[in-house]
Motif scaffolding. Structure first.
Motif, short mmCIF file in Angstrom:
data_model
loop_
_atom_site.label_atom_id
_atom_site.label_comp_id
_atom_site.label_asym_id
_atom_site.label_seq_id
_atom_site.Cartn_x
_atom_site.Cartn_y
_atom_site.Cartn_z
N THR A 275 -10.72 37.75 -1.99
CA THR A 275 -11.29 38.31 -3.23
C THR A 275 -10.22 38.88 -4.16
O THR A 275 -10.53 39.29 -5.27
N VAL A 276 -8.97 38.91 -3.70
CA VAL A 276 -7.89 39.47 -4.52
C VAL A 276 -7.67 38.60 -5.75
O VAL A 276 -7.53 37.38 -5.66
N LYS A 277 -7.67 39.22 -6.93
CA LYS A 277 -7.47 38.54 -8.20
C LYS A 277 -6.09 38.83 -8.81
O LYS A 277 -5.62 38.07 -9.65
N LEU A 278 -5.49 39.95 -8.42
CA LEU A 278 -4.19 40.32 -8.95
C LEU A 278 -3.30 40.70 -7.77
O LEU A 278 -3.61 41.63 -7.02
N LEU A 279 -2.20 39.96 -7.61
CA LEU A 279 -1.26 40.19 -6.51
C LEU A 279 0.03 40.76 -7.09
O LEU A 279 0.64 40.15 -7.98
N ILE A 280 0.45 41.92 -6.57
CA ILE A 280 1.61 42.63 -7.13
C ILE A 280 2.68 42.76 -6.06
O ILE A 280 2.43 43.30 -4.98
N ASP A 281 3.87 42.26 -6.36
CA ASP A 281 5.06 42.52 -5.56
C ASP A 281 5.79 43.67 -6.24
O ASP A 281 6.41 43.50 -7.28
N LEU A 282 5.73 44.86 -5.64
CA LEU A 282 6.23 46.07 -6.28
C LEU A 282 7.70 46.30 -5.94
O LEU A 282 8.10 46.22 -4.76
N HIS A 283 8.51 46.56 -6.96
CA HIS A 283 9.95 46.81 -6.81
C HIS A 283 10.33 48.01 -7.66
O HIS A 283 9.54 48.50 -8.46
N ARG A 284 11.57 48.43 -7.49
CA ARG A 284 12.25 49.24 -8.50
C ARG A 284 13.48 48.46 -8.92
O ARG A 284 13.97 47.60 -8.18
N ALA A 285 13.98 48.71 -10.13
CA ALA A 285 15.13 47.96 -10.63
C ALA A 285 16.35 48.21 -9.75
O ALA A 285 16.44 49.22 -9.03
N SER A 286 17.30 47.29 -9.79
CA SER A 286 18.50 47.41 -8.96
C SER A 286 19.54 48.34 -9.58
O SER A 286 20.44 48.81 -8.89
N THR A 287 19.43 48.60 -10.87
CA THR A 287 20.37 49.49 -11.56
C THR A 287 19.60 50.65 -12.18
O THR A 287 18.37 50.61 -12.30
N ALA A 288 20.33 51.67 -12.58
CA ALA A 288 19.71 52.87 -13.12
C ALA A 288 18.93 52.57 -14.40
O ALA A 288 19.37 51.78 -15.24
N VAL A 289 17.76 53.18 -14.51
CA VAL A 289 16.89 53.01 -15.68
C VAL A 289 16.50 54.39 -16.19
O VAL A 289 15.97 55.21 -15.43
N ALA A 290 16.77 54.64 -17.44
CA ALA A 290 16.42 55.94 -18.02
C ALA A 290 14.91 56.08 -18.12
O ALA A 290 14.22 55.14 -18.51
N PRO A 291 14.35 57.24 -17.78
CA PRO A 291 12.90 57.42 -17.85
C PRO A 291 12.42 57.53 -19.28
O PRO A 291 13.18 57.84 -20.20
N ALA A 292 11.14 57.28 -19.46
CA ALA A 292 10.49 57.47 -20.76
C ALA A 292 9.81 58.84 -20.78
O ALA A 292 9.55 59.43 -19.73
N GLU A 293 9.51 59.30 -21.98
CA GLU A 293 8.77 60.56 -22.12
C GLU A 293 7.36 60.23 -22.59
O GLU A 293 7.16 59.76 -23.71
N ILE A 294 6.40 60.44 -21.70
CA ILE A 294 4.99 60.15 -21.99
C ILE A 294 4.21 61.45 -21.92
O ILE A 294 4.17 62.09 -20.86
N ARG A 295 3.64 61.83 -23.02
CA ARG A 295 2.84 63.06 -23.10
C ARG A 295 3.62 64.27 -22.57
O ARG A 295 3.09 65.09 -21.81
N GLY A 296 4.91 64.33 -22.94
CA GLY A 296 5.74 65.47 -22.59
C GLY A 296 6.30 65.46 -21.19
O GLY A 296 6.94 66.44 -20.78
N GLN A 297 6.11 64.38 -20.43
CA GLN A 297 6.62 64.31 -19.06
C GLN A 297 7.51 63.08 -18.89
O GLN A 297 7.30 62.03 -19.53
#
Length: 396
Positions: A275-297
């Motif tokens: 029944t799975v319709k969306l399959l996600i292979d979850l990773h983090r990037a291999s190099t540093a990634v600056a965070p975003a600011e969303i709603r003050g966080q």
């Protein structure tokens, strides 16, 4: 008299023969000695080794660990990149100008390389403008023959569906795994529509590792991408979606064998939960990634990786791209600024995305991210996934 007649001839023949013999033995004056090539196998082997050293010196070996989105070969900057570099125009301003002038171009510009994917731009543009997926034969026939739209779809078979096959190790537990009593296969809900697994299950984060640890890997699951996958599963379940997360250690035999192991993990997930319709292979990037600011966080940025069919067949890549575009648009609407670059990175490799439509690789943050930034990012991602699944199934 006859014998005496032959005597001068014999003397001349012997003298001439002797002179020729000694002439051959005598070294010619003023000529360099002939070069004698080595005939020993050891000498030839040594020359071969010297040639091999020369080749390796000119072409150094590639690193054993390669970033997910890295290219196998060095990529020369595109003419567009060289032009804007010559004009000293900021890349962000150039991308914004192109996005405003040419719709959809932002979805087919590589965030790592300012290169234009014309084929993807044409295909995506025609699909968006016409509303018809070019890879769908029924949709094309309905456009050409409108009367086909009135033909009712085939009735579903009333044959009872057999229960899914049992997944090997479905009841295994690991006390260090987060949630669901440490089950290796965690299920939230009755009929999962989202499947999550982690090819690089050891991916961790520098703030929680000893100083100098590189690459940022760990097998303490609460500080790895497996924990982030569990947070995503919980957030999706709070949105009313059933989820299955595989916590199989796909890096148990090393990073090089991880994609082979993850292929069988993903196949088991699809077969065990059809029944799975969306399959996600979850990773983090291999190099540093600056965070975003969303709603003050501070929130980790998100990048969706879409594997194409440039090197190996992948019949679902257009449908995967469609799902990625919908998800990127939803993320940009829900949490503006959370996308890394343009949000979508199209690569020539499949990365096991040939298994089903709606098969995506998603990178959340990088090794410099904190767990708080990761958790807030997947909560936004869960909202976007819920919005996409509520409107239309991915890849449709």
């Amino acid at each position: 008299m006859a014998k005496r007649g032959w005597t001068p001839v014999v003397i001349w023949f012997r003298t001439t023969t002797k002179n020729r013999y000694w002439a051959r033995r005598r070294k010619p004056a003023g000529r360099a000695p002939r070069l004698q090539w080595p005939k020993s196998l050891a000498v030839w082997y040594g020359l071969s080794l010297l040639g091999a050293v020369g080749v390796l010196w000119r072409f150094p070996p590639a690193p054993t660990v390669r970033p997910v989105t890295a290219s196998l070969y060095p990529v020369r900057p595109s003419w567009l990149d060289r032009t804007f570099t010559g004009l000293k125009a900021p890349v962000n301003a150039a991308e914004d100008w192109l996005n405003r002038g040419i719709p959809l171009i932002g979805l087919v510009l590589s965030p790592h390389q300012f290169a234009l994917h014309l084929g993807a731009l044409v295909s995506t543009g025609l699909t968006e403008v016409s509303g018809v997926r070019l890879s769908s034969l029924p949709a094309l026939l309905q456009v050409a023959i409108p009367v086909l739209k009135a033909v009712p779809p085939p009735t579903e078979s009333k044959t009872p569906i057999a229960p899914p096959p049992a997944i090997p190790g479905a009841n295994e537990r690991d006390a260090s795994l987060p949630g669901d009593q440490g089950r290796v296969w965690a299920v939230l809900g009755q009929t999962p529509v989202v499947g999550i697994y982690q090819t690089h299950s050891h991916e961790s984060f520098w703030p929680y590792l000893p100083s100098g640890t590189n690459p940022a890997y760990s097998t303490y699951w609460p500080r790895t991408i497996v924990q982030v996958g569990w947070w995503l599963a919980e957030a999706l379940h709070r949105q009313g979606l059933s989820v299955v997360q595989s916590r199989v250690d796909n890096m148990a035999e090393g990073v090089l064998a991880s994609y082979s192991q993850a292929y069988f993990t993903a196949k088991q997930l699809i077969r065990g939960y059809p029944t799975v319709k969306l399959l996600i292979d979850l990773h983090r990037a291999s190099t540093a990634v600056a965070p975003a600011e969303i709603r003050g966080q501070a929130v980790s940025r998100i990048l969706i990786v879409v594997g194409t069919n440039k090197l190996l067949p992948n019949e679902y890549w257009h449908q995967n791209l469609t799902a990625a575009i919908k998800l990127a648009k939803a993320l940009n609407r829900i949490a503006p600024g959370i996308l890394q670059g343009n949000g979508i990175d199209m690569v020539p490799y499949r990365y096991n995305q040939e298994l089903m439509p709606g098969d995506l690789m998603i990178e959340v943050g990088g090794p410099n991210s904190t767990l708080g930034e990761e958790k807030r990012a997947v909560e936004e991602l869960a909202l976007a996934i819920h919005a996409v699944l509520s409107s239309r199934q991915p890849g449709s």
